[in-house]
Design an enzyme around this catalytic site. Structure first.
Site, short mmCIF file in Angstrom:
data_model
loop_
_atom_site.label_atom_id
_atom_site.label_comp_id
_atom_site.label_asym_id
_atom_site.label_seq_id
_atom_site.Cartn_x
_atom_site.Cartn_y
_atom_site.Cartn_z
N ARG A 90 -68.55 -20.98 -59.97
CA ARG A 90 -68.44 -20.25 -58.69
C ARG A 90 -69.10 -18.89 -58.86
NH1 ARG A 90 -65.06 -22.21 -54.57
NH2 ARG A 90 -63.98 -23.65 -55.91
N GLU B 262 -81.93 -19.46 -74.90
CA GLU B 262 -82.82 -18.29 -75.01
C GLU B 262 -82.52 -17.25 -73.93
OE1 GLU B 262 -83.94 -21.38 -75.74
OE2 GLU B 262 -84.37 -20.91 -77.84
N ASP C 62 -63.52 -22.63 -64.22
CA ASP C 62 -64.31 -21.41 -63.97
C ASP C 62 -63.93 -20.22 -64.87
OD1 ASP C 62 -65.50 -22.88 -61.98
OD2 ASP C 62 -64.33 -22.00 -60.36
N GLY D 28 -60.15 -27.72 -57.40
CA GLY D 28 -61.02 -28.49 -58.29
C GLY D 28 -60.23 -28.93 -59.52
N VAL E 67 -43.24 -32.51 -66.81
CA VAL E 67 -42.32 -33.62 -66.53
C VAL E 67 -41.36 -33.82 -67.71
CG1 VAL E 67 -42.20 -36.13 -66.15
CG2 VAL E 67 -43.85 -34.74 -64.87
N THR F 39 -58.50 -24.25 -64.11
CA THR F 39 -59.82 -24.27 -63.48
C THR F 39 -60.87 -24.14 -64.57
OG1 THR F 39 -61.41 -23.01 -62.14
CG2 THR F 39 -59.52 -21.78 -62.92
N ALA G 234 -46.33 -32.14 -69.89
CA ALA G 234 -45.42 -31.14 -70.47
C ALA G 234 -44.35 -30.75 -69.45
CB ALA G 234 -46.22 -29.91 -70.90
N GLU H 259 -74.23 -20.93 -61.49
CA GLU H 259 -74.49 -21.30 -60.08
C GLU H 259 -74.36 -20.12 -59.13
OE1 GLU H 259 -71.67 -24.14 -58.45
OE2 GLU H 259 -69.95 -23.02 -59.19
N ARG I 195 -91.63 -27.40 -72.82
CA ARG I 195 -91.26 -26.92 -71.49
C ARG I 195 -90.20 -25.81 -71.57
NH1 ARG I 195 -90.37 -32.94 -69.22
NH2 ARG I 195 -92.43 -33.24 -68.31
N ASP J 111 -62.09 -17.77 -64.08
CA ASP J 111 -62.35 -16.61 -63.21
C ASP J 111 -61.09 -15.83 -62.84
OD1 ASP J 111 -61.30 -18.63 -61.67
OD2 ASP J 111 -62.73 -18.46 -60.05
N LYS K 272 -92.51 -21.15 -80.77
CA LYS K 272 -91.32 -21.84 -80.28
C LYS K 272 -91.72 -22.79 -79.15
CE LYS K 272 -86.84 -19.89 -79.87
NZ LYS K 272 -85.96 -18.90 -79.28
N ASP L 45 -57.41 -19.92 -58.29
CA ASP L 45 -56.88 -18.78 -57.51
C ASP L 45 -56.32 -19.19 -56.14
OD1 ASP L 45 -59.41 -19.30 -56.51
OD2 ASP L 45 -59.96 -17.19 -56.28
N HIS M 102 -89.47 -24.85 -77.31
CA HIS M 102 -88.51 -25.01 -76.21
C HIS M 102 -88.10 -23.65 -75.66
CE1 HIS M 102 -85.96 -24.28 -79.76
NE2 HIS M 102 -85.23 -23.61 -78.89
N ARG N 247 -58.50 -29.93 -51.67
CA ARG N 247 -58.49 -28.55 -51.15
C ARG N 247 -57.98 -28.68 -49.72
NH1 ARG N 247 -61.60 -25.86 -55.02
NH2 ARG N 247 -63.34 -27.02 -55.89
N GLY O 132 -77.04 -21.69 -78.18
CA GLY O 132 -78.24 -20.99 -78.62
C GLY O 132 -79.31 -20.89 -77.53
O1 F6P Z 1 -63.68 -24.26 -59.10
C1 F6P Z 1 -64.22 -25.32 -59.81
C2 F6P Z 1 -65.56 -25.70 -59.27
O2 F6P Z 1 -66.03 -26.80 -60.03
C3 F6P Z 1 -66.60 -24.58 -59.23
O3 F6P Z 1 -67.17 -24.31 -60.48
C4 F6P Z 1 -67.57 -25.11 -58.22
O4 F6P Z 1 -68.27 -24.08 -57.61
C5 F6P Z 1 -66.68 -25.82 -57.24
O5 F6P Z 1 -65.47 -26.10 -57.92
C6 F6P Z 1 -67.23 -27.10 -56.69
O6 F6P Z 1 -66.33 -27.56 -55.76
P1 F6P Z 1 -66.31 -29.04 -55.16
O7 F6P Z 1 -65.86 -29.97 -56.24
O8 F6P Z 1 -65.34 -28.95 -54.03
O9 F6P Z 1 -67.72 -29.32 -54.76
#
Ligand code: F6P
Length: 319
Positions: free
Chosen positions: A171, A187, A127, A11, A24, A125, A22, A222, A162, A129, A213, A103, A215, A72, A185
């Site tokens: 991920r 909730e 993420d 991604g 290159v 990335t 940097a 995800e 709402r 992660d 409140k 990774d 909102h 990928r 901020g």
């Molecule tokens: O790893 C980056 C990321 O954007 C994740 O946050 C997400 O789950 C995934 O890639 C989405 O992948 P793709 O762009 O292949 O749908």
């Protein structure tokens, strides 16, 4: 080392272009021939390679995405695909590689290094992660994007009284939700690292409403599960109209923040100089404001720790 190749894989992440620039420019500064491999490991297997010079990386430091494009590649993970990649490196006279990505990309770098190709990885990335580094390139830019979206949602959430769920990427990692939830901020912040009880979220929605409140912003990572299912439950348990916004790939684009540009620039330079210093199989990172490098195999074994203290702070501040 006469020729260094660079590729971006997985991604895309804002700041990849700053890192390409940097790498290159540092290579050229040291008198090395630099080549760009298009579309990550897929382009490596297919010999999609171009010469890079000082002007190929002009005017990109501030641009999101990756000028080398990304993919990928399942084929690279097969024995045949991997062999093809090795032969392309040989044909093009590429003596060392710098790969940018998450990774999966770093695992590829580790394998190339084991196969005798001097390879260095730069963590890119959104993420955040990877456990061995405090930040990955692109993460804080993605957080800014989410914070901006939360502010906009809050306006309409208030107008209509709402609850609004904003589902963010990451991920299996809750860092984007945590950082953006705190800075925006929100909730409620729901992440995969902390068990979540929908009744607790509902209690918060109701108590907020009882004290006037209008909102209620719920930032949901995800990796937790389906945002629409959560919304349905909140809606039926509280009687408050609950809507879902899935921010999606918007989080991957946009101009990189200053921080992402700076770490990308520093890591890009270090990656080239590590290769020129005879290193291989290293991953760059940042720890306590210092640019670090360690063996990729070691880096990938370090478990990502969720920042529980920050999560607690966000909870305290959103009572
Ligand atoms: O790893 C980056 C990321 O954007 C994740 O946050 C997400 O789950 C995934 O890639 C989405 O992948 P793709 O762009 O292949 O749908």
């Amino acid at each position: 080392m006469k020729t260094i190749g660079i590729l971006t894989s997985g991604g895309d992440a804002p700041g990849m272009n700053a890192a390409i620039r940097a790498v290159v420019r540092t290579g050229i500064y040291h008198g090395v021939r630099m080549v760009g491999i298009k579309q990550g490991y897929h382009g490596l297997i297919n010999g999609d390679i171009q010469e890079m010079n000082l002007s190929s990386v002009a005017d990109i430091i501030h641009r999101g995405g990756t000028m080398l494009r990304s993919s990928r590649s399942d084929e690279f993970q097969t024995e045949e695909g991997f062999k093809k990649a090795l032969s392309i490196l040989d044909i093009f006279g590429i003596d060392g590689l710098i790969v940018l990505g998450g990774d999966g990309t770093l695992k590829g770098a580790r394998e190339l290094s084991k196969a005798g190709i001097p390879t260095i990885g730069i963590p890119c990335t959104i993420d955040n992660d990877l456990g061995y580094t405090d930040f990955t390139i692109g993460f804080l830019t993605a957080v800014e994007t989410v914070v901006e979206a939360i502010s906009k949602l809050r306006d309409t959430s208030t107008s209509h009284g709402r609850a609004n769920i904003i589902e963010v990427m990451g991920r299996r990692c809750g860092d984007i939700a945590l950082y953006a939830g705190m800075a925006g901020g929100g909730e409620s912040i729901i992440v995969p690292e902390v068990e979540f009880d929908v009744d607790e979220v509902c209690k918060k929605v109701i108590s907020g409403r009882n004290r006037g409140k209008l909102h209620h912003i719920i930032v949901l990572a995800e990796g937790v599960g389906n945002a629409y299912d959560v919304a349905k439950k909140i809606d039926s348990k509280t009687g408050i109209d609950t809507r879902v916004t899935i921010l999606g790939h918007i989080q991957r684009g946009g101009t990189p923040t200053t921080f992402d540009r700076i770490i990308a620039s520093q890591m890009g330079r270090d990656a080239v100089e590590l290769l020129l210093g005879g290193n291989s199989g290293k991953a760059l990172g940042i720890k306590c404001n210092e640019i670090i490098n360690l063996d990729i195999s070691e880096a990938l074994l370090i478990k990502k720790e969720f920042n529980k203290n920050m999560y607690e702070t966000a909870q305290i501040l959103s009572i």
